[in-house]
Enzyme design. Sequence first.
Site, PDB file in Angstrom:
ATOM      1  N   ASP A 134       1.033  16.403 -15.804  1.00  0.00           N
ATOM      2  CA  ASP A 134       1.689  15.945 -17.036  1.00  0.00           C
ATOM      3  C   ASP A 134       3.168  16.344 -17.034  1.00  0.00           C
ATOM      4  O   ASP A 134       3.509  17.411 -17.535  1.00  0.00           O
ATOM      5  CB  ASP A 134       0.982  16.541 -18.250  1.00  0.00           C
ATOM      6  CG  ASP A 134       1.533  16.042 -19.569  1.00  0.00           C
ATOM      7  OD1 ASP A 134       2.225  15.005 -19.577  1.00  0.00           O
ATOM      8  OD2 ASP A 134       1.282  16.708 -20.591  1.00  0.00           O
TER       9      ASP A 134
ATOM     10  N   ASP B  91      -1.175   2.729  -6.549  1.00  0.00           N
ATOM     11  CA  ASP B  91      -1.337   1.368  -6.052  1.00  0.00           C
ATOM     12  C   ASP B  91      -1.425   0.366  -7.207  1.00  0.00           C
ATOM     13  O   ASP B  91      -0.954  -0.770  -7.087  1.00  0.00           O
ATOM     14  CB  ASP B  91      -2.567   1.265  -5.169  1.00  0.00           C
ATOM     15  CG  ASP B  91      -2.283   1.682  -3.731  1.00  0.00           C
ATOM     16  OD1 ASP B  91      -1.102   1.825  -3.378  1.00  0.00           O
ATOM     17  OD2 ASP B  91      -3.246   1.866  -2.966  1.00  0.00           O
TER      18      ASP B  91
ATOM     19  N   GLU C 247       9.914  14.079 -23.825  1.00  0.00           N
ATOM     20  CA  GLU C 247       8.718  13.413 -24.352  1.00  0.00           C
ATOM     21  C   GLU C 247       7.819  14.407 -25.044  1.00  0.00           C
ATOM     22  O   GLU C 247       7.213  14.110 -26.086  1.00  0.00           O
ATOM     23  CB  GLU C 247       7.968  12.710 -23.211  1.00  0.00           C
ATOM     24  CG  GLU C 247       6.777  11.861 -23.660  1.00  0.00           C
ATOM     25  CD  GLU C 247       5.449  12.622 -23.712  1.00  0.00           C
ATOM     26  OE1 GLU C 247       4.450  12.030 -24.139  1.00  0.00           O
ATOM     27  OE2 GLU C 247       5.420  13.810 -23.325  1.00  0.00           O
TER      28      GLU C 247
ATOM     29  N   HIS D 164      -1.115  21.115 -20.456  1.00  0.00           N
ATOM     30  CA  HIS D 164      -0.120  21.932 -21.162  1.00  0.00           C
ATOM     31  C   HIS D 164      -0.278  23.420 -20.883  1.00  0.00           C
ATOM     32  O   HIS D 164       0.042  24.261 -21.737  1.00  0.00           O
ATOM     33  CB  HIS D 164      -0.156  21.663 -22.674  1.00  0.00           C
ATOM     34  CG  HIS D 164       0.482  20.355 -23.051  1.00  0.00           C
ATOM     35  ND1 HIS D 164       0.685  19.979 -24.362  1.00  0.00           N
ATOM     36  CD2 HIS D 164       0.959  19.328 -22.293  1.00  0.00           C
ATOM     37  CE1 HIS D 164       1.267  18.784 -24.387  1.00  0.00           C
ATOM     38  NE2 HIS D 164       1.436  18.371 -23.132  1.00  0.00           N
TER      39      HIS D 164
ATOM     40  N   ASP E 170      -3.888   8.243  -6.025  1.00  0.00           N
ATOM     41  CA  ASP E 170      -3.854   7.164  -5.036  1.00  0.00           C
ATOM     42  C   ASP E 170      -4.075   5.810  -5.705  1.00  0.00           C
ATOM     43  O   ASP E 170      -3.258   4.879  -5.587  1.00  0.00           O
ATOM     44  CB  ASP E 170      -4.953   7.467  -4.017  1.00  0.00           C
ATOM     45  CG  ASP E 170      -5.075   6.478  -2.883  1.00  0.00           C
ATOM     46  OD1 ASP E 170      -4.478   5.393  -2.947  1.00  0.00           O
ATOM     47  OD2 ASP E 170      -5.781   6.806  -1.914  1.00  0.00           O
TER      48      ASP E 170
ATOM     49  N   HIS F 119       7.516   9.925 -18.360  1.00  0.00           N
ATOM     50  CA  HIS F 119       8.334  11.059 -18.795  1.00  0.00           C
ATOM     51  C   HIS F 119       8.392  12.103 -17.689  1.00  0.00           C
ATOM     52  O   HIS F 119       7.423  12.344 -16.968  1.00  0.00           O
ATOM     53  CB  HIS F 119       7.872  11.622 -20.131  1.00  0.00           C
ATOM     54  CG  HIS F 119       6.654  12.497 -20.113  1.00  0.00           C
ATOM     55  ND1 HIS F 119       6.710  13.846 -19.858  1.00  0.00           N
ATOM     56  CD2 HIS F 119       5.353  12.228 -20.374  1.00  0.00           C
ATOM     57  CE1 HIS F 119       5.498  14.379 -19.961  1.00  0.00           C
ATOM     58  NE2 HIS F 119       4.653  13.405 -20.259  1.00  0.00           N
TER      59      HIS F 119
ATOM     60  N   ASP G  29       0.871  -1.170   0.000  1.00  0.00           N
ATOM     61  CA  ASP G  29       0.000   0.000   0.000  1.00  0.00           C
ATOM     62  C   ASP G  29       0.914   1.229   0.000  1.00  0.00           C
ATOM     63  O   ASP G  29       1.547   1.544   0.999  1.00  0.00           O
ATOM     64  CB  ASP G  29      -0.870  -0.052   1.256  1.00  0.00           C
ATOM     65  CG  ASP G  29      -1.847   1.112   1.354  1.00  0.00           C
ATOM     66  OD1 ASP G  29      -1.825   1.986   0.463  1.00  0.00           O
ATOM     67  OD2 ASP G  29      -2.611   1.134   2.325  1.00  0.00           O
ATOM     68  N   ILE G  30       1.006   1.911  -1.128  1.00  0.00           N
ATOM     69  CA  ILE G  30       1.913   3.053  -1.257  1.00  0.00           C
ATOM     70  C   ILE G  30       1.248   4.301  -0.669  1.00  0.00           C
ATOM     71  O   ILE G  30       0.163   4.697  -1.119  1.00  0.00           O
ATOM     72  CB  ILE G  30       2.271   3.319  -2.722  1.00  0.00           C
ATOM     73  CG1 ILE G  30       2.825   2.054  -3.381  1.00  0.00           C
ATOM     74  CG2 ILE G  30       3.256   4.469  -2.835  1.00  0.00           C
ATOM     75  CD1 ILE G  30       4.152   1.604  -2.882  1.00  0.00           C
TER      76      ILE G  30
ATOM     77  N   ASP H  89       1.727   7.915 -17.840  1.00  0.00           N
ATOM     78  CA  ASP H  89       1.769   9.296 -18.298  1.00  0.00           C
ATOM     79  C   ASP H  89       0.422   9.948 -17.974  1.00  0.00           C
ATOM     80  O   ASP H  89      -0.575   9.675 -18.627  1.00  0.00           O
ATOM     81  CB  ASP H  89       2.028   9.315 -19.810  1.00  0.00           C
ATOM     82  CG  ASP H  89       2.241  10.721 -20.362  1.00  0.00           C
ATOM     83  OD1 ASP H  89       2.098  11.692 -19.603  1.00  0.00           O
ATOM     84  OD2 ASP H  89       2.562  10.825 -21.558  1.00  0.00           O
TER      85      ASP H  89
END
Length: 499
Positions: free
Chosen positions: A125, A307, A159, A288, A303, A113, A31-32, A188
């Site tokens: 992004d 995981d 990228e 962007h 979240d 990236h 569980d991160i 990404d």
Amino acid sequence: MRSTIVAAIATLFLPLLGLPAHSQAALAAPDIPLANVKAHLTQFQSIANANGGTRAHGRPGYLASANYVRSRLDAAGFTTTLQSFTYGGATGYNVIADWPGGDPNDVLMVGAHLDSVTAGPGINDNGSGSAAILETALEVSRQSLQSAKHLRFAWWGAEELGLRGSQFYVSNLPAAERARIKGYLNFDMVGSPNAGYFVYDGDNSDGTGSGPGPAGSAALERTLQDYFTSIGVPTRGTDFDGRSDYGPFISVGIPAGGTFTGAEGIKNATQAGLWGGTSGQAFDVCYHRACDTTANINDTALDRNTDAIAYAVWTIATAVPPVVVWQDTFETANGWTVNPAGTDTATLGQWERGDPAATTSSGAKQLGTTVSGTNDLVTGALAGSSAGAYDIDGGVTSIQSPPITLPSTGALNLSLSWYLAHGSNASSADYLRVRVVGGTTATVLNQAGAATNRNGAWATATASLNAFAGQTVRILIDAADASGASLVEAGVDNVSITR
């Protein structure tokens, strides 16, 4: 983060990934903590703030981001490389990090990236993907993960200027090193504020866009889908449209997968019904733009996706591959028999082991590229003066494997790669069929033709052979042009039986 991780995996993995069906269960994924991932995003934001508001290629904010990532990995015991390249008159960098151990001939790569556009700090992004895989890598270190596969993480430069960093990496890998990479996972944008839950469509089950990924991509897709299923979140496919760093990998035949929460595309009412959020609004209204800051993150999406990354890494990297009972990649002659019953009627395009020539007619028909190596089983390897010169004509052609003695214990599974291609003059009487013949006969693949154009594309089939345990069996493959003068081609590669 959510802790509902499935410990036992029921997904059918492909031998190309070293994870055939019913491999031993992988270790349960961790569980991160979301707070850890967001701490990295805060660092990326601070770096951008100190460097003109951007972390773009060639700008000091990018190199500072790369040095931040590398320093954390160095301290965690990874072997890191800052790979430099030049694009647009500026130096760019990829951060490559290898975790010690695992099979060096069986590499799982995980990438994202690291660069932003010049207009903003690029926190969704793609600080989101970069932070998610960074924290996953650090958790690998904390747990001193003993991986069956060799794990390699990558953060790509430039990228946003056309996948320049990942293309440089793949293009400069020796062929032998490329062959060792059995799967690439790409992340990404995984925290979009009006998030969707998309998984790259490795098997082209959506039937749109550019077709399936290289053989093995479907297994990566299913692994990620399994995680989201375990937490009750529906997913939808997203096409390999070439907009992210999986592109250079799939172009050289490396299986790929990953997740994506949406960019400038508009969330429709159906998607809002599935996932919540606002219909008629972009998945990321700050895509962007300068407003792509730490305020532009959906914590729940970040979240769940982090995981999912950890789940995929632990599942794929630690599962113990089953034993190969029998396999044929068709690089050498292993005793297959053409027309074993003496009943074939096809006058052209009979099955043979060979190096296939590509043919086209309203799209690819005979594939000139095999799944691995040079040869496959193909219905007439030559191209001829036209696509119809050496396709199947006149009825049925068959080919049968040598006898295969199966063990009497353990879960037995067959996997193979295949394609059937035909023109719009075909019908449902045309087909590709694979059967296993022992004490009984089981059909493991039966693909019928249709009166529509179908281009050749490698797909995979798997089946349990438990009913044949302890028997000596043969694999019988037949294909037919049974509806008149229609254009029909077929191919089979990488047949494997595992326990």
